[in-house]
Design a protein around this motif. Structure first.
Motif, PDB file in Angstrom:
ATOM      1  N   ILE A  46      12.046 -16.852  -5.325  1.00 49.78           N
ATOM      2  CA  ILE A  46      12.883 -18.161  -4.588  1.00 49.78           C
ATOM      3  C   ILE A  46      12.515 -19.037  -5.579  1.00 49.78           C
ATOM      4  CG2 ILE A  46      12.610 -19.595  -2.629  1.00 49.78           C
ATOM      5  CD1 ILE A  46      11.156 -17.288  -1.306  1.00 49.78           C
ATOM      6  N   PRO A  47      13.610 -19.646  -6.366  1.00 51.04           N
ATOM      7  CA  PRO A  47      13.661 -20.734  -7.367  1.00 51.04           C
ATOM      8  C   PRO A  47      13.900 -22.016  -6.627  1.00 51.04           C
ATOM      9  CG  PRO A  47      15.746 -19.484  -7.085  1.00 51.04           C
ATOM     10  CD  PRO A  47      14.946 -18.852  -6.165  1.00 51.04           C
ATOM     11  N   GLY A  48      14.223 -22.140  -5.687  1.00 49.54           N
ATOM     12  CA  GLY A  48      14.307 -23.559  -4.992  1.00 49.54           C
ATOM     13  C   GLY A  48      15.447 -24.074  -4.784  1.00 49.54           C
ATOM     14  N   LEU A  49      15.617 -25.351  -4.442  1.00 50.36           N
ATOM     15  CA  LEU A  49      17.128 -25.793  -4.515  1.00 50.36           C
ATOM     16  C   LEU A  49      17.138 -27.042  -5.394  1.00 50.36           C
ATOM     17  CD1 LEU A  49      17.349 -25.730  -0.474  1.00 50.36           C
ATOM     18  CD2 LEU A  49      18.691 -24.297  -2.225  1.00 50.36           C
ATOM     19  N   PRO A  50      18.291 -27.491  -5.478  1.00 49.83           N
ATOM     20  CA  PRO A  50      18.423 -28.820  -6.517  1.00 49.83           C
ATOM     21  C   PRO A  50      18.086 -30.138  -5.769  1.00 49.83           C
ATOM     22  CG  PRO A  50      20.730 -28.119  -5.792  1.00 49.83           C
ATOM     23  CD  PRO A  50      19.695 -26.758  -5.274  1.00 49.83           C
ATOM     24  N   ALA A  51      17.875 -31.027  -6.623  1.00 50.33           N
ATOM     25  CA  ALA A  51      17.363 -32.450  -6.049  1.00 50.33           C
ATOM     26  C   ALA A  51      18.608 -33.094  -5.138  1.00 50.33           C
ATOM     27  CB  ALA A  51      16.926 -33.124  -7.012  1.00 50.33           C
ATOM     28  N   GLU A  52      19.890 -32.834  -5.890  1.00 50.14           N
ATOM     29  CA  GLU A  52      20.988 -33.389  -5.120  1.00 50.14           C
ATOM     30  C   GLU A  52      21.181 -32.670  -3.874  1.00 50.14           C
ATOM     31  OE1 GLU A  52      20.923 -32.396  -8.306  1.00 50.14           O
ATOM     32  OE2 GLU A  52      21.600 -33.894  -9.578  1.00 50.14           O
ATOM     33  N   SER A  59      18.823 -19.719  -3.330  1.00 55.25           N
ATOM     34  CA  SER A  59      19.412 -19.890  -4.328  1.00 55.25           C
ATOM     35  C   SER A  59      19.209 -18.750  -5.483  1.00 55.25           C
ATOM     36  CB  SER A  59      19.120 -21.213  -4.661  1.00 55.25           C
ATOM     37  OG  SER A  59      18.135 -21.360  -5.258  1.00 55.25           O
ATOM     38  N   GLY A  60      18.654 -17.559  -5.063  1.00 53.19           N
ATOM     39  CA  GLY A  60      18.194 -16.606  -6.036  1.00 53.19           C
ATOM     40  C   GLY A  60      19.263 -15.616  -6.407  1.00 53.19           C
ATOM     41  N   PHE A  61      18.873 -14.457  -6.889  1.00 49.67           N
ATOM     42  CA  PHE A  61      19.693 -13.551  -7.202  1.00 49.67           C
ATOM     43  C   PHE A  61      19.621 -12.446  -6.632  1.00 49.67           C
ATOM     44  CE2 PHE A  61      18.923 -16.358 -10.909  1.00 49.67           C
ATOM     45  CZ  PHE A  61      20.057 -16.384 -11.484  1.00 49.67           C
ATOM     46  N   GLY A  62      19.349 -12.408  -5.216  1.00 49.04           N
ATOM     47  CA  GLY A  62      19.172 -11.420  -4.335  1.00 49.04           C
ATOM     48  C   GLY A  62      18.305 -10.159  -4.836  1.00 49.04           C
ATOM     49  N   GLY A 117      14.646 -16.517 -12.462  1.00 53.31           N
ATOM     50  CA  GLY A 117      15.939 -17.019 -12.468  1.00 53.31           C
ATOM     51  C   GLY A 117      16.075 -18.215 -11.439  1.00 53.31           C
ATOM     52  N   GLY A 118      16.982 -18.989 -11.641  1.00 48.44           N
ATOM     53  CA  GLY A 118      17.115 -20.194 -10.635  1.00 48.44           C
ATOM     54  C   GLY A 118      18.283 -21.394 -11.120  1.00 48.44           C
ATOM     55  N   ILE A 119      18.277 -22.145 -10.284  1.00 50.03           N
ATOM     56  CA  ILE A 119      19.226 -23.319 -10.564  1.00 50.03           C
ATOM     57  C   ILE A 119      18.745 -24.203 -12.025  1.00 50.03           C
ATOM     58  CG2 ILE A 119      20.372 -25.252 -10.066  1.00 50.03           C
ATOM     59  CD1 ILE A 119      20.664 -23.869  -7.219  1.00 50.03           C
ATOM     60  N   LEU A 120      19.640 -24.754 -12.922  1.00 53.30           N
ATOM     61  CA  LEU A 120      19.197 -25.557 -14.024  1.00 53.30           C
ATOM     62  C   LEU A 120      19.809 -26.836 -13.372  1.00 53.30           C
ATOM     63  CD1 LEU A 120      20.048 -23.469 -17.302  1.00 53.30           C
ATOM     64  CD2 LEU A 120      18.067 -24.294 -16.495  1.00 53.30           C
ATOM     65  N   ALA A 121      20.784 -26.894 -13.138  1.00 52.08           N
ATOM     66  CA  ALA A 121      21.662 -28.152 -12.789  1.00 52.08           C
ATOM     67  C   ALA A 121      22.789 -27.867 -11.764  1.00 52.08           C
ATOM     68  CB  ALA A 121      21.697 -29.168 -13.927  1.00 52.08           C
ATOM     69  N   LEU A 122      23.362 -29.174 -11.233  1.00 53.11           N
ATOM     70  CA  LEU A 122      24.799 -29.044 -10.679  1.00 53.11           C
ATOM     71  C   LEU A 122      25.603 -29.955 -11.595  1.00 53.11           C
ATOM     72  CD1 LEU A 122      23.993 -30.108  -6.882  1.00 53.11           C
ATOM     73  CD2 LEU A 122      24.143 -27.854  -7.926  1.00 53.11           C
ATOM     74  N   LEU A 123      26.968 -29.160 -11.356  1.00 50.75           N
ATOM     75  CA  LEU A 123      28.084 -29.947 -12.165  1.00 50.75           C
ATOM     76  C   LEU A 123      28.481 -30.815 -11.386  1.00 50.75           C
ATOM     77  CD1 LEU A 123      30.140 -26.555 -13.031  1.00 50.75           C
ATOM     78  CD2 LEU A 123      28.394 -27.917 -14.408  1.00 50.75           C
ATOM     79  N   PRO A 124      29.488 -31.903 -12.031  1.00 48.68           N
ATOM     80  CA  PRO A 124      29.712 -33.120 -11.443  1.00 48.68           C
ATOM     81  C   PRO A 124      30.353 -32.971  -9.932  1.00 48.68           C
ATOM     82  CG  PRO A 124      30.331 -33.265 -13.759  1.00 48.68           C
ATOM     83  CD  PRO A 124      29.885 -31.873 -13.288  1.00 48.68           C
ATOM     84  N   ARG A 160      28.401 -29.002  -6.414  1.00 47.75           N
ATOM     85  CA  ARG A 160      28.516 -27.922  -5.366  1.00 47.75           C
ATOM     86  C   ARG A 160      28.313 -26.635  -6.262  1.00 47.75           C
ATOM     87  NH1 ARG A 160      32.892 -28.368  -1.559  1.00 47.75           N
ATOM     88  NH2 ARG A 160      32.125 -26.497  -0.918  1.00 47.75           N
ATOM     89  N   THR A 161      28.803 -26.905  -7.462  1.00 49.64           N
ATOM     90  CA  THR A 161      28.737 -25.738  -8.564  1.00 49.64           C
ATOM     91  C   THR A 161      27.477 -25.664  -9.161  1.00 49.64           C
ATOM     92  OG1 THR A 161      31.015 -25.698  -8.798  1.00 49.64           O
ATOM     93  CG2 THR A 161      29.975 -24.494 -10.487  1.00 49.64           C
ATOM     94  N   ALA A 162      26.773 -24.738  -9.380  1.00 50.76           N
ATOM     95  CA  ALA A 162      25.649 -24.658  -9.935  1.00 50.76           C
ATOM     96  C   ALA A 162      25.255 -23.834 -11.527  1.00 50.76           C
ATOM     97  CB  ALA A 162      24.391 -24.171  -9.317  1.00 50.76           C
ATOM     98  N   THR A 163      24.675 -24.357 -12.362  1.00 49.09           N
ATOM     99  CA  THR A 163      24.331 -23.594 -13.815  1.00 49.09           C
ATOM    100  C   THR A 163      23.113 -23.021 -13.471  1.00 49.09           C
ATOM    101  OG1 THR A 163      23.361 -25.445 -14.647  1.00 49.09           O
ATOM    102  CG2 THR A 163      25.826 -25.269 -15.312  1.00 49.09           C
TER     103      THR A 163
END
Length: 199
Positions: free
Chosen positions: A75-81, A98-101, A143-150, A153-156
């Motif tokens: 469970i990598p967590g959720l972005p701050a935004e 937000s993980g990889f199943g 694995g997890g979320i690095l950041a959100l794009l501008p 709603r799209t995560a790297t």
């Protein structure tokens, strides 16, 4: 329980001989459960047997073992935004996964064996020596979320798989001397000893 929690526990104990100087205890646990987060499970299985030998009126030896395995999603967590910071798309639900199943997991297995020896010299002084040897195995994919794009709603994301199961060995020994005595009409308890750890 909540989130489809099902847990069963068996705990049995009793004497192994007619003189009741050899005692056993067996604890078994099994659990299958989801969590507040979608697709995240909390499954466990464990067994812990022990045998106690009443060597005399003042000396007791217990030998025990343990096997415990836990299966969970990574469970990598959720972005701050969208959680603690504003997001133009609104708040992200707490249960959003937000993980990889099945490709992201964090499984842990524990093996432990040891003994606990106590001797009562008299009503005031006792000695205890305890040793545990533990093997811990960790099998996980990070694995997890690095950041959100501008568009917020799209995560790297990042993903990394370990080449093999991580295994660690731990030794733990404790020796304690406990005494009860009176000085100046005051009762005192002295606990002194040494603890050795290696991992």
């Amino acid at each position: 329980g909540n989130y489809n929690l099902y847990r069963s526990v068996l705990d049995a104990t009793g004497p192994l001989n007619a003189g009741k100087t050899l005692l056993y205890r067996l604890s078994v646990v099994g659990q299958k459960a989801d969590s507040f987060m979608d697709f995240a499970n909390r499954d466990v299985v464990g067994i812990r047997p022990s045998v106690t030998w009443l060597m005399g009126s003042r000396t007791t030896l217990t030998v025990d073992g343990e096997y415990f395995r836990r299966w969970t999603q990574r469970i990598p967590g959720l972005p701050a935004e969208g959680t603690v910071l504003p997001n133009i798309n609104g708040e992200i639900p707490r249960n959003r996964f937000s993980g990889f199943g099945d490709f992201g997991f964090n499984n842990r297995t524990l093996y432990r064996i040891g003994y606990d020896l106590t001797h009562q010299f008299n009503n005031n002084w006792s000695l205890r020596n305890m040793y545990r040897f533990t093997i811990q195995e960790i099998d996980q994919i990070n694995g997890g979320i690095l950041a959100l794009l501008p568009d917020q709603r799209t995560a790297t994301r990042f993903w990394g798989e370990a080449d093999s199961i991580s295994r660690s060995h731990l030794h733990n020994m404790v020796t304690n001397l406990t005494g009860h005595f009176t000085i100046l009409n005051m009762d005192h308890t002295l606990l002194t000893g040494v603890e050795l750890r290696e991992q």
